[in-house]
Structures are given as structure tokens and as C-alpha cells.
Design a protein around this motif. Sequence first.
Motif, PDB file in Angstrom:
ATOM      1  N   CYS A 172       0.339 108.140  40.816  1.00 23.06           N
ATOM      2  CA  CYS A 172       1.297 109.200  41.154  1.00 23.06           C
ATOM      3  C   CYS A 172       1.192 110.354  40.148  1.00 23.06           C
ATOM      4  O   CYS A 172       1.323 111.516  40.518  1.00 23.06           O
ATOM      5  CB  CYS A 172       2.723 108.666  41.232  1.00 23.06           C
ATOM      6  N   CYS A 173       0.926 110.030  38.887  1.00 22.17           N
ATOM      7  CA  CYS A 173       0.792 111.078  37.857  1.00 22.17           C
ATOM      8  C   CYS A 173      -0.444 111.931  38.121  1.00 22.17           C
ATOM      9  O   CYS A 173      -0.501 113.098  37.740  1.00 22.17           O
ATOM     10  CB  CYS A 173       0.691 110.462  36.470  1.00 22.17           C
ATOM     11  N   ARG A 174      -1.430 111.347  38.763  1.00 21.88           N
ATOM     12  CA  ARG A 174      -2.656 112.100  39.071  1.00 21.88           C
ATOM     13  C   ARG A 174      -2.531 112.906  40.358  1.00 21.88           C
ATOM     14  O   ARG A 174      -3.068 114.001  40.474  1.00 21.88           O
ATOM     15  CB  ARG A 174      -3.849 111.137  39.213  1.00 21.88           C
ATOM     16  N   GLU A 201       2.907 116.159  42.656  1.00 17.82           N
ATOM     17  CA  GLU A 201       3.590 117.147  41.823  1.00 17.82           C
ATOM     18  C   GLU A 201       4.829 116.491  41.211  1.00 17.82           C
ATOM     19  O   GLU A 201       5.430 115.611  41.821  1.00 17.82           O
ATOM     20  CB  GLU A 201       4.049 118.333  42.681  1.00 17.82           C
ATOM     21  N   THR A 202       5.204 116.917  39.998  1.00 11.51           N
ATOM     22  CA  THR A 202       6.368 116.337  39.319  1.00 11.51           C
ATOM     23  C   THR A 202       7.478 117.373  39.219  1.00 11.51           C
ATOM     24  O   THR A 202       7.432 118.276  38.383  1.00 11.51           O
ATOM     25  CB  THR A 202       5.970 115.864  37.899  1.00 11.51           C
ATOM     26  N   ASN A 203       8.462 117.249  40.087  1.00 11.53           N
ATOM     27  CA  ASN A 203       9.600 118.173  40.055  1.00 11.53           C
ATOM     28  C   ASN A 203      10.447 117.911  38.816  1.00 11.53           C
ATOM     29  O   ASN A 203      10.634 116.757  38.432  1.00 11.53           O
ATOM     30  CB  ASN A 203      10.509 117.954  41.273  1.00 11.53           C
ATOM     31  N   ILE A 250       7.822 122.609  38.674  1.00  8.91           N
ATOM     32  CA  ILE A 250       7.136 121.331  38.428  1.00  8.91           C
ATOM     33  C   ILE A 250       6.455 121.372  37.058  1.00  8.91           C
ATOM     34  O   ILE A 250       6.282 122.443  36.460  1.00  8.91           O
ATOM     35  CB  ILE A 250       6.063 121.041  39.513  1.00  8.91           C
ATOM     36  N   LEU A 251       6.035 120.208  36.587  1.00  5.51           N
ATOM     37  CA  LEU A 251       5.235 120.162  35.368  1.00  5.51           C
ATOM     38  C   LEU A 251       3.850 120.722  35.673  1.00  5.51           C
ATOM     39  O   LEU A 251       3.322 120.524  36.772  1.00  5.51           O
ATOM     40  CB  LEU A 251       5.105 118.717  34.870  1.00  5.51           C
ATOM     41  N   ARG A 252       3.297 121.427  34.709  1.00  2.98           N
ATOM     42  CA  ARG A 252       1.939 121.954  34.894  1.00  2.98           C
ATOM     43  C   ARG A 252       0.960 120.829  35.154  1.00  2.98           C
ATOM     44  O   ARG A 252       1.178 119.692  34.732  1.00  2.98           O
ATOM     45  CB  ARG A 252       1.490 122.706  33.642  1.00  2.98           C
ATOM     46  N   GLY A 307      -4.463 115.697  36.641  1.00  2.00           N
ATOM     47  CA  GLY A 307      -3.120 115.467  37.186  1.00  2.00           C
ATOM     48  C   GLY A 307      -2.065 116.105  36.305  1.00  2.00           C
ATOM     49  O   GLY A 307      -2.248 117.236  35.823  1.00  2.00           O
ATOM     50  N   CYS A 308      -0.976 115.391  36.059  1.00  2.00           N
ATOM     51  CA  CYS A 308       0.115 115.920  35.231  1.00  2.00           C
ATOM     52  C   CYS A 308      -0.396 116.263  33.838  1.00  2.00           C
ATOM     53  O   CYS A 308      -1.189 115.513  33.248  1.00  2.00           O
ATOM     54  CB  CYS A 308       1.221 114.873  35.145  1.00  2.00           C
ATOM     55  N   ILE A 309       0.097 117.351  33.284  1.00  2.00           N
ATOM     56  CA  ILE A 309      -0.360 117.805  31.974  1.00  2.00           C
ATOM     57  C   ILE A 309      -0.044 116.795  30.864  1.00  2.00           C
ATOM     58  O   ILE A 309      -0.686 116.788  29.809  1.00  2.00           O
ATOM     59  CB  ILE A 309       0.257 119.195  31.663  1.00  2.00           C
ATOM     60  N   ASP A 353      -1.845 106.895  30.378  1.00  2.00           N
ATOM     61  CA  ASP A 353      -0.581 106.890  29.623  1.00  2.00           C
ATOM     62  C   ASP A 353       0.179 108.205  29.741  1.00  2.00           C
ATOM     63  O   ASP A 353      -0.427 109.285  29.750  1.00  2.00           O
ATOM     64  CB  ASP A 353      -0.856 106.629  28.133  1.00  2.00           C
ATOM     65  N   CYS A 354       1.493 108.069  29.774  1.00  3.50           N
ATOM     66  CA  CYS A 354       2.363 109.245  29.750  1.00  3.50           C
ATOM     67  C   CYS A 354       2.708 109.530  28.290  1.00  3.50           C
ATOM     68  O   CYS A 354       3.290 108.679  27.612  1.00  3.50           O
ATOM     69  CB  CYS A 354       3.634 108.967  30.544  1.00  3.50           C
ATOM     70  N   THR A 355       2.364 110.727  27.816  1.00  2.89           N
ATOM     71  CA  THR A 355       2.571 111.047  26.398  1.00  2.89           C
ATOM     72  C   THR A 355       4.034 111.411  26.086  1.00  2.89           C
ATOM     73  O   THR A 355       4.379 111.608  24.927  1.00  2.89           O
ATOM     74  CB  THR A 355       1.647 112.191  25.954  1.00  2.89           C
ATOM     75  N   THR A 379      12.597 111.997  37.953  1.00  3.40           N
ATOM     76  CA  THR A 379      11.812 111.610  39.133  1.00  3.40           C
ATOM     77  C   THR A 379      10.723 110.595  38.772  1.00  3.40           C
ATOM     78  O   THR A 379      10.405 109.710  39.560  1.00  3.40           O
ATOM     79  CB  THR A 379      11.209 112.850  39.857  1.00  3.40           C
ATOM     80  N   CYS A 380      10.174 110.709  37.562  1.00  7.23           N
ATOM     81  CA  CYS A 380       9.155 109.742  37.124  1.00  7.23           C
ATOM     82  C   CYS A 380       9.801 108.377  36.881  1.00  7.23           C
ATOM     83  O   CYS A 380       9.215 107.346  37.193  1.00  7.23           O
ATOM     84  CB  CYS A 380       8.477 110.222  35.847  1.00  7.23           C
ATOM     85  N   GLN A 381      11.020 108.403  36.321  1.00 11.73           N
ATOM     86  CA  GLN A 381      11.711 107.130  36.065  1.00 11.73           C
ATOM     87  C   GLN A 381      12.053 106.415  37.361  1.00 11.73           C
ATOM     88  O   GLN A 381      12.051 105.189  37.421  1.00 11.73           O
ATOM     89  CB  GLN A 381      13.001 107.386  35.284  1.00 11.73           C
TER      90      GLN A 381
HETATM   91  S1  SF4 Z   1       5.635 113.134  32.989  1.00 14.30           S
HETATM   92 FE1  SF4 Z   1       4.549 111.240  32.508  1.00 14.30          FE
HETATM   93  S2  SF4 Z   1       5.249 109.796  34.104  1.00 14.30           S
HETATM   94 FE2  SF4 Z   1       5.751 111.861  34.819  1.00 14.30          FE
HETATM   95  S3  SF4 Z   1       4.003 112.523  36.066  1.00 14.30           S
HETATM   96 FE3  SF4 Z   1       3.640 113.254  33.967  1.00 14.30          FE
HETATM   97  S4  SF4 Z   1       2.404 111.663  32.993  1.00 14.30           S
HETATM   98 FE4  SF4 Z   1       3.344 110.765  34.833  1.00 14.30          FE
END
Ligand code: SF4
Length: 173
Positions: free
Chosen positions: A55-57, A60-62, A98-100, A105-107, A113-115, A123-125
Motif C-alpha cells: 500500500c505504501c508503494r 496515495e496517502t491522504n 497527500i504525502l509526496r 512510492g511514499c516519500i 520500512d516506514c521511517t 489512514t496508514c494506522q
Molecule cells: S507514511 Fe509510512 S505507513 Fe504511511 S504510506 Fe508512507 S511509508 Fe507507508
Amino acid sequence: MITDLVQIKRLGEKKLKENEMFRRHMKAHYFPERQFRHVAEDIESNTDCRACANCCRVAETNISKRDIERLAKFLGMTSNQFVEQYTTMSVQDENEIILRRNDAGCIFLDGNDCTIYEARPDTCQNFPHLVRGNGSIQSRMWQMIDRATYCPIVYNSLEQYKEIVGFQMGMKK
Ligand code: SF4
Ligand code: SF4
């Protein structure tokens, strides 16, 4: 249970029409919510999201104002700095921030791993919003058709839901 992401993509895309019909079937009937939640909980507890991170790849992450404030604090910057550096507008919905993203995928994704894991957006949780989410599962089903093309939890849950309610392609609504 299918966890291979290539298979999930292939099967999820093949079943786009079937899953849309299933969504309508769910909407047109009353089914007790609890059974769907139990299925998703069971599948989620047997899925290693740290080994997947699809999903992170893919998605989009609102992010909300609350997410921005939390993340800015976590990263030791102001909310404005965070917005400027790490956010952009959605290409799917011009009203959403959204996150860049980059080619991976997600920045904030590093390998799998999610940094910013401890402060990740709501939404990620809650993803994929089958076990945790607002409203009934029936009302969230429209989002699941696309998610079934990349998320093993969603794909496998939908398949089990169909079995529970006895849904078959071509049956009347
Ligand atoms: S913030 Fe972390 S958990 Fe959410 S999409 Fe980005 S990498 Fe994944
Ligand atoms: S929520 Fe779905 S797509 Fe995301 S890491 Fe878990 S199984 Fe993979």
C-alpha cells in the motif's frame, strides 16, 4: 490465503467487475457486520504487513491537519515547513493533500520500512480500513474494489465475504 503480490494484482484486476457486482449485492442486502469484521481481523492477524508494504508503494496517502501537526512535531519542524517539504496535491482528488511520492512510492518508505512509523498518518494506522474505519463495511466497499488489486488483506477478505453470503457472479441483486 493468497499473499503473492503478482497474483493479487492479476486476480484483483480480473475480478474488478465481479467485485463491483459484489459491492452492489452487499449494498442491496442487510448482513450482520460482525462476521465481516471477524474475517478481516483473522486475515489481518495472519498477514505480515512489514514484509508487504505494498500500500505504501501503490496508494496515495491522504493526510489531515492533525496528521500534519503530529508529523511536524515528530520531525522537529513547523507545520508549514512540513507541508512544503513533504506534501503535494492528490492526482485522484484535487481537494486532498497527500504525502509526496517518488518512484518507490511514499516519500517516507525506505525499503519496506516506514521511517515515520510512530507518527504515521491515521489512514496508514487504519489501512486497509476493513477492521478499523468509519461507517459500516458495506459503506466502505466502494474503496475495496481497487484495494483488492494490491492489498492481500482486502483481496482475501472479499473472497471470504463472498463465501459467507453465498455470492456468485451473475446472481440477481
Ligand atoms: S507514511 Fe509510512 S505507513 Fe504511511 S504510506 Fe508512507 S511509508 Fe507507508
Ligand atoms: S495493508 Fe495490505 S497492502 Fe498494506 S502492507 Fe498490509 S497487506 Fe500489504
